[in-house]
Design a protein around this motif. Structure first.
Motif, short mmCIF file in Angstrom:
data_model
loop_
_atom_site.label_atom_id
_atom_site.label_comp_id
_atom_site.label_asym_id
_atom_site.label_seq_id
_atom_site.Cartn_x
_atom_site.Cartn_y
_atom_site.Cartn_z
N ALA A 1 -4.21 -3.25 7.06
CA ALA A 1 -4.12 -2.09 7.94
C ALA A 1 -4.41 -2.44 9.39
O ALA A 1 -4.09 -1.67 10.30
N ASN A 2 -5.00 -3.60 9.62
CA ASN A 2 -5.29 -4.07 10.98
C ASN A 2 -4.35 -5.21 11.37
O ASN A 2 -4.76 -6.17 12.02
N GLY A 3 -3.10 -5.11 10.95
CA GLY A 3 -2.11 -6.11 11.32
C GLY A 3 -2.35 -7.46 10.67
O GLY A 3 -1.95 -8.50 11.22
N ASN A 4 -3.01 -7.47 9.52
CA ASN A 4 -3.33 -8.69 8.78
C ASN A 4 -4.29 -9.59 9.55
O ASN A 4 -4.37 -10.79 9.29
N TYR A 5 -5.00 -9.01 10.48
CA TYR A 5 -5.97 -9.77 11.28
C TYR A 5 -7.16 -10.15 10.42
O TYR A 5 -7.69 -9.32 9.67
N PRO A 6 -7.63 -11.40 10.48
CA PRO A 6 -8.78 -11.80 9.68
C PRO A 6 -10.09 -11.25 10.24
O PRO A 6 -10.34 -11.35 11.44
N MET A 7 -10.90 -10.69 9.37
CA MET A 7 -12.19 -10.13 9.78
C MET A 7 -13.09 -9.97 8.56
O MET A 7 -12.59 -10.01 7.43
N PRO A 8 -14.39 -9.81 8.77
CA PRO A 8 -15.27 -9.57 7.62
C PRO A 8 -14.90 -8.26 6.95
O PRO A 8 -14.78 -7.22 7.60
N SER A 9 -14.69 -8.31 5.65
CA SER A 9 -14.31 -7.11 4.91
C SER A 9 -14.69 -7.28 3.45
O SER A 9 -14.49 -8.34 2.86
N TRP A 10 -15.21 -6.22 2.85
CA TRP A 10 -15.60 -6.27 1.44
C TRP A 10 -14.42 -6.07 0.51
O TRP A 10 -14.47 -6.42 -0.66
N PHE A 11 -13.34 -5.50 1.03
CA PHE A 11 -12.10 -5.34 0.28
C PHE A 11 -10.99 -5.05 1.27
O PHE A 11 -11.25 -4.65 2.41
N ASN A 12 -9.76 -5.31 0.86
CA ASN A 12 -8.63 -5.10 1.76
C ASN A 12 -8.37 -3.61 1.97
O ASN A 12 -8.66 -2.80 1.08
N ILE A 13 -7.84 -3.28 3.12
CA ILE A 13 -7.41 -1.91 3.42
C ILE A 13 -5.94 -1.98 3.78
O ILE A 13 -5.55 -2.69 4.72
N TYR A 14 -5.11 -1.28 3.03
CA TYR A 14 -3.67 -1.38 3.21
C TYR A 14 -3.12 -0.35 4.19
O TYR A 14 -2.08 -0.57 4.81
N GLU A 15 -3.80 0.78 4.33
CA GLU A 15 -3.35 1.80 5.27
C GLU A 15 -4.51 2.71 5.63
O GLU A 15 -5.42 2.92 4.83
N TRP A 16 -4.48 3.21 6.87
CA TRP A 16 -5.50 4.15 7.30
C TRP A 16 -5.06 5.55 6.90
O TRP A 16 -4.23 6.17 7.55
N SER A 17 -5.58 6.03 5.81
CA SER A 17 -5.20 7.33 5.28
C SER A 17 -6.32 7.85 4.38
O SER A 17 -7.01 7.06 3.72
#
Length: 228
Positions: A63-79
């Protein structure tokens, strides 16, 4: 479990008698919440408390343009109602939280003197831990939390923490995790999962953040649910 990646702050006085495990949100790190240890240690009641702030792995967030960042799980869309959710990533991080709890138990901390909390992504994991942890602990804290993988959690859940206190704080102006999602989480965990001591407080004007009033409530919650 020595490989668990976290910012750790030891107690001011030995031995450690309590532990707070607090899980950060998207794009943050354990150090982003380590201020909370210093803040709490100003109170002599927390002199024997150990603080653990886990670090999320770096991943490409869709959801952030595939930008690498610390995340506990992927987010595919802001909804509020995403069509796709990273179930394996969420479950994997849920197991990481479980391992951090077990680490504290193995070090001699009574499970009843452990509190698990988190902000945003971390709050979602803290709430899910309330119905999946294989041990009863002292309390759970959700700041700007939400519920996901509900169907899977119903299958995974146990009732060990059905009477464990939960504090959920949420801002009514949160543009990232809407108040509607916060109420939805409360409904799922209380009505569907049956948590009996779930307290939710709404903070007027607060966005996707925290505020002094919420922090004060969290401190009171921790002090009332740990043997300090």
């Amino acid at each position: 479990m020595s490989g668990l990646n976290a910012v750790r702050v030891g107690p001011l006085r030995q031995p450690a008698k309590q532990a707070l495990i607090f899980v950060h949100g998207l794009g943050d790190s354990g150090s982003g919440w380590s201020f909370f240890a210093e803040f709490l240690q100003r109170d002599p009641a927390f002199a024997h408390t150990r603080f653990v702030f886990p670090n999320a792995p770096i991943m490409n967030v869709a959801a952030n343009g595939n930008y690498p960042m610390p995340s506990w799980f992927n987010i595919y869309e802001w909804s509020d109602n995403p069509s796709k959710f990273d179930v394996p990533g969420f479950v994997n991080s849920l197991n990481v939280v479980k391992n951090f709890v077990q680490e504290q138990i193995d070090s001699g901390i009574d499970p009843q003197n452990i509190v698990v909390g988190g902000f945003s992504q971390g709050a979602a994991l803290a709430l899910a831990s309330a119905v999946t942890l294989p041990v009863k602990i002292g309390g759970f804290i959700s700041l700007s939390g939400f519920s996901r993988i509900n169907a899977q959690l119903v299958e995974m859940k146990n009732n060990l923490n059905i009477d464990t206190p939960v504090f959920h704080g949420h801002g009514d102006q949160d543009p990232v995790i809407s108040l509607k999602l916060g109420y939805s989480a409360k409904e799922f965990y209380t009505v569907v999962c049956g948590l009996r001591k779930y307290t939710m407080k709404v903070y007027p004007g607060m966005a996707h953040s925290t505020c002094p009033e919420e922090i004060d409530a969290v401190v009171r919650f921790i002090k009332s649910n740990l043997n300090l």
